[in-house]
Design an enzyme around this catalytic site. Structure first.
Site, PDB file in Angstrom:
ATOM      1  N   CYS A 155       0.826  -1.208   0.000  1.00  0.00           N
ATOM      2  CA  CYS A 155       0.000   0.000   0.000  1.00  0.00           C
ATOM      3  C   CYS A 155       0.864   1.264   0.000  1.00  0.00           C
ATOM      4  O   CYS A 155       0.678   2.154  -0.835  1.00  0.00           O
ATOM      5  CB  CYS A 155      -0.945  -0.018   1.193  1.00  0.00           C
ATOM      6  SG  CYS A 155      -0.172  -0.438   2.764  1.00  0.00           S
TER       7      CYS A 155
HETATM    8  N1  NDP Z   1      -4.536  -4.215   4.724  1.00  0.00           N
HETATM    9  C1  NDP Z   1      -3.924  -3.487   3.799  1.00  0.00           C
HETATM   10  O1  NDP Z   1      -4.057  -2.248   3.744  1.00  0.00           O
HETATM   11  C2  NDP Z   1      -3.072  -4.147   2.778  1.00  0.00           C
HETATM   12  C3  NDP Z   1      -2.743  -5.479   2.846  1.00  0.00           C
HETATM   13  N2  NDP Z   1      -1.896  -6.027   1.924  1.00  0.00           N
HETATM   14  C4  NDP Z   1      -1.527  -7.443   2.002  1.00  0.00           C
HETATM   15  O2  NDP Z   1      -2.672  -8.233   1.641  1.00  0.00           O
HETATM   16  C5  NDP Z   1      -2.695  -9.437   2.399  1.00  0.00           C
HETATM   17  C6  NDP Z   1      -4.032  -9.498   3.165  1.00  0.00           C
HETATM   18  O3  NDP Z   1      -4.098  -8.370   4.022  1.00  0.00           O
HETATM   19  P1  NDP Z   1      -5.359  -8.079   4.956  1.00  0.00           P
HETATM   20  O4  NDP Z   1      -6.600  -8.264   4.189  1.00  0.00           O
HETATM   21  O5  NDP Z   1      -5.079  -6.795   5.610  1.00  0.00           O
HETATM   22  O6  NDP Z   1      -5.214  -9.272   6.025  1.00  0.00           O
HETATM   23  P2  NDP Z   1      -6.279  -9.822   7.075  1.00  0.00           P
HETATM   24  O7  NDP Z   1      -5.491 -10.220   8.264  1.00  0.00           O
HETATM   25  O8  NDP Z   1      -7.396  -8.845   7.236  1.00  0.00           O
HETATM   26  O9  NDP Z   1      -6.841 -11.144   6.358  1.00  0.00           O
HETATM   27  C7  NDP Z   1      -6.062 -12.288   6.163  1.00  0.00           C
HETATM   28  C8  NDP Z   1      -6.934 -13.368   5.557  1.00  0.00           C
HETATM   29  O10 NDP Z   1      -6.164 -14.557   5.341  1.00  0.00           O
HETATM   30  C9  NDP Z   1      -6.840 -15.689   5.926  1.00  0.00           C
HETATM   31  N3  NDP Z   1      -5.841 -16.712   6.216  1.00  0.00           N
HETATM   32  C10 NDP Z   1      -4.946 -16.736   7.240  1.00  0.00           C
HETATM   33  N4  NDP Z   1      -4.171 -17.851   7.135  1.00  0.00           N
HETATM   34  C11 NDP Z   1      -4.568 -18.498   6.012  1.00  0.00           C
HETATM   35  C12 NDP Z   1      -4.166 -19.724   5.383  1.00  0.00           C
HETATM   36  N5  NDP Z   1      -3.168 -20.477   5.870  1.00  0.00           N
HETATM   37  N6  NDP Z   1      -4.827 -20.133   4.275  1.00  0.00           N
HETATM   38  C13 NDP Z   1      -5.846 -19.396   3.776  1.00  0.00           C
HETATM   39  N7  NDP Z   1      -6.286 -18.248   4.327  1.00  0.00           N
HETATM   40  C14 NDP Z   1      -5.629 -17.797   5.431  1.00  0.00           C
HETATM   41  C15 NDP Z   1      -7.560 -15.051   7.119  1.00  0.00           C
HETATM   42  O11 NDP Z   1      -8.616 -15.849   7.609  1.00  0.00           O
HETATM   43  P3  NDP Z   1      -8.424 -16.910   8.802  1.00  0.00           P
HETATM   44  O12 NDP Z   1      -7.300 -16.420   9.672  1.00  0.00           O
HETATM   45  O13 NDP Z   1      -9.754 -16.942   9.492  1.00  0.00           O
HETATM   46  O14 NDP Z   1      -8.087 -18.204   8.112  1.00  0.00           O
HETATM   47  C16 NDP Z   1      -8.095 -13.794   6.441  1.00  0.00           C
HETATM   48  O15 NDP Z   1      -9.178 -14.133   5.609  1.00  0.00           O
HETATM   49  C17 NDP Z   1      -1.459  -9.386   3.311  1.00  0.00           C
HETATM   50  O16 NDP Z   1      -0.402 -10.039   2.686  1.00  0.00           O
HETATM   51  C18 NDP Z   1      -1.165  -7.888   3.407  1.00  0.00           C
HETATM   52  O17 NDP Z   1       0.201  -7.677   3.651  1.00  0.00           O
HETATM   53  C19 NDP Z   1      -1.423  -5.321   0.866  1.00  0.00           C
HETATM   54  C20 NDP Z   1      -1.731  -3.995   0.732  1.00  0.00           C
HETATM   55  C21 NDP Z   1      -2.566  -3.298   1.685  1.00  0.00           C
HETATM   56  C1  X2W Z   2      -0.738   0.234   9.189  1.00  0.00           C
HETATM   57  C2  X2W Z   2       0.068  -1.013   8.887  1.00  0.00           C
HETATM   58  O1  X2W Z   2       0.389  -1.781   9.763  1.00  0.00           O
HETATM   59  N1  X2W Z   2       0.389  -1.219   7.626  1.00  0.00           N
HETATM   60  C3  X2W Z   2       1.125  -2.355   7.176  1.00  0.00           C
HETATM   61  C4  X2W Z   2       1.284  -2.315   5.682  1.00  0.00           C
HETATM   62  C5  X2W Z   2       0.346  -3.206   4.955  1.00  0.00           C
HETATM   63  C6  X2W Z   2       0.724  -3.395   3.486  1.00  0.00           C
HETATM   64  O2  X2W Z   2       0.363  -2.895   2.516  1.00  0.00           O
HETATM   65  O3  X2W Z   2       1.710  -3.965   3.154  1.00  0.00           O
HETATM   66  P1  X2W Z   2       2.220  -5.411   2.842  1.00  0.00           P
HETATM   67  O4  X2W Z   2       1.333  -6.079   1.858  1.00  0.00           O
HETATM   68  O5  X2W Z   2       3.565  -5.208   2.303  1.00  0.00           O
HETATM   69  O6  X2W Z   2       2.237  -6.091   4.164  1.00  0.00           O
HETATM   70  C7  X2W Z   2       2.509  -2.409   7.800  1.00  0.00           C
HETATM   71  O7  X2W Z   2       3.124  -1.387   8.037  1.00  0.00           O
HETATM   72  O8  X2W Z   2       3.018  -3.517   7.937  1.00  0.00           O
END
Ligand code: NDP
Ligand code: X2W
Length: 335
Positions: A155
């Site tokens: 992000c």
């Molecule tokens: N949040 C953000 O702003 C951003 C996030 N990202 C990246 O996107 C990805 C998702 O982020 P985010 O949505 O915030 O994460 P969350 O923690 O909100 O969601 C993670 C999801 O993965 C599931 N999960 C966990 N373990 C497993 C597994 N072994 N197999 C299948 N499903 C699994 C969880 O469900 P459960 O644990 O119930 O199985 C949940 O549905 C991460 O890699 C993050 O770094 C990238 C850019 C921005």
């Molecule tokens: C507020 C906050 O905790 N933000 C996350 C960034 C999430 C994200 O975009 O990044 P990745 O997919 O590289 O994990 C962090 O700093 O780790």
């Protein structure tokens, strides 16, 4: 119609993906998956995210051991899972011929030692790491069209690079001063799982990961120049605002900067440029845009980029990449 699987669908990014794919005319949500041991397995996505009630009421399926059987039933996979989980799952879906969009950091930087240093695990899939295309959509259009594995940027790196890449490629910056990126994120950036650091009473406004955050080398590796990057956690749910201070080469004017951005983004519908002033988060939260504005004083340039971390910073960019990959209009299902 492309049969599509979202792994990690119950998370913040996964739920946004489900909302977009549900209204995509060429993508069918075949299944929504969570971990084998998930407490949410069997629940409907809309039980967890009520904004999706009556829109996406599909159940969350636990991932079984036999990923290859599941892979045979889908064409496209979005991995909205933690880095280690994506690292392990992506090759299994790729081996079955699926096109994989990974929202994690597991395939973003083609330097295996980067993972041991910044992610705390040894990368085991150098072959796929080498083949992955980095999905900064505005800059990777051609490469995305042939990719099987798309590593969707982080992000903070999305906002930072969209702001800096035109200036770097255009040769407008004085290389002696590294760009200084100060960026504030809402708490959804840390994902849905509870933790003390992201709990309501703990969060105020504070920098973290000073000189150590994994997004600094991601940004520097893809821009090709060093940067100073300091993330901050703010007490709001979503959005990222990056304020970036740079030095221009002698003689470069505000008009040159405006022209540079115009040339880079005039035909890029998800980057909006400001003629005057700089963006605020309220302009982008809930929307798939990255907004960019700037101010110049002498040789000093301050650029401000704003995006929704879950949308242009994650789910919207992943769908934008999928649209480019499969030859659809890049804003299909997003606007
Ligand atoms: N949040 C953000 O702003 C951003 C996030 N990202 C990246 O996107 C990805 C998702 O982020 P985010 O949505 O915030 O994460 P969350 O923690 O909100 O969601 C993670 C999801 O993965 C599931 N999960 C966990 N373990 C497993 C597994 N072994 N197999 C299948 N499903 C699994 C969880 O469900 P459960 O644990 O119930 O199985 C949940 O549905 C991460 O890699 C993050 O770094 C990238 C850019 C921005
Ligand atoms: C507020 C906050 O905790 N933000 C996350 C960034 C999430 C994200 O975009 O990044 P990745 O997919 O590289 O994990 C962090 O700093 O780790």
């Amino acid at each position: 119609m492309l049969n599509t699987l979202i792994v990690g669908a119950s998370g913040y990014a996964g739920a946004e993906l489900a909302a977009y794919l549900n209204r995509h005319p060429h993508m069918n949500i075949a299944a929504l998956a969570v971990s084998a041991q998930s407490a949410d397995a069997g629940k409907r996505l809309s039980d967890l995210h009520p904004q999706l009630k009556g829109i996406v009421d599909l159940p969350l399926q636990p991932m079984g051991d036999d990923v290859s059987e599941l892979a045979k039933t889908v064409d496209v996979v979005f991995l909205a899972t933690a880095h280690e989980v994506s690292h392990d799952l992506a090759p299994e879906f790729l081996a079955a011929g699926c096109v994989v969009f990974d929202l994690s950091g597991a395939y973003r930087v083609n330097q295996p030692e980067f993972y041991s240093r910044y992610y705390g695990f040894e990368h085991q899939h150098g072959d796929w790491l080498a083949k992955a295309v980095y999905g900064l959509a505005e800059w990777q259009g051609e490469a995305l069209k042939h990719a099987q594995l798309i590593a969707v940027p982080g992000c903070y790196p999305t906002a930072s690079q969209l702001a800096l890449k035109p200036l770097v490629d255009g040769g407008l910056l004085n290389a002696e001063q590294w760009p200084v990126i100060n960026a504030v994120s809402g708490v959804s950036g840390a994902g849905r799982k509870a933790s003390l650091g992201s709990s309501f009473c703990e969060v105020s406004l504070q920098p973290y990961g000073i000189f150590t955050h994994r997004h600094q080398p991601e940004i520097a590796a893809h821009l090709g120049i060093p940067v100073i990057f300091t993330p901050h956690l703010g007490n709001f749910a979503r959005g990222i605002l990056a304020t970036i201070t740079c030095r221009l080469k002698t003689g470069v004017t505000a008009e040159d900067v405006a022209e540079c951005y115009h040339n880079a983004y005039q035909d890029k519908p998800l980057v909006r440029l400001y003629d005057k002033g700089v963006p605020a988060l309220k302009a982008v939260v809930g929307l798939p845009f990255c907004d960019i504005g700037f101010a110049v004083q002498g040789e000093h340039l301050i650029v401000v980029a704003a995006e929704d971390n879950l949308l242009k910073g994650a789910a919207a960019q992943a769908v934008q990449c999928a649209n480019i990959r499969f030859g659809f209009s890049q804003t299909l299902a997003l606007l």
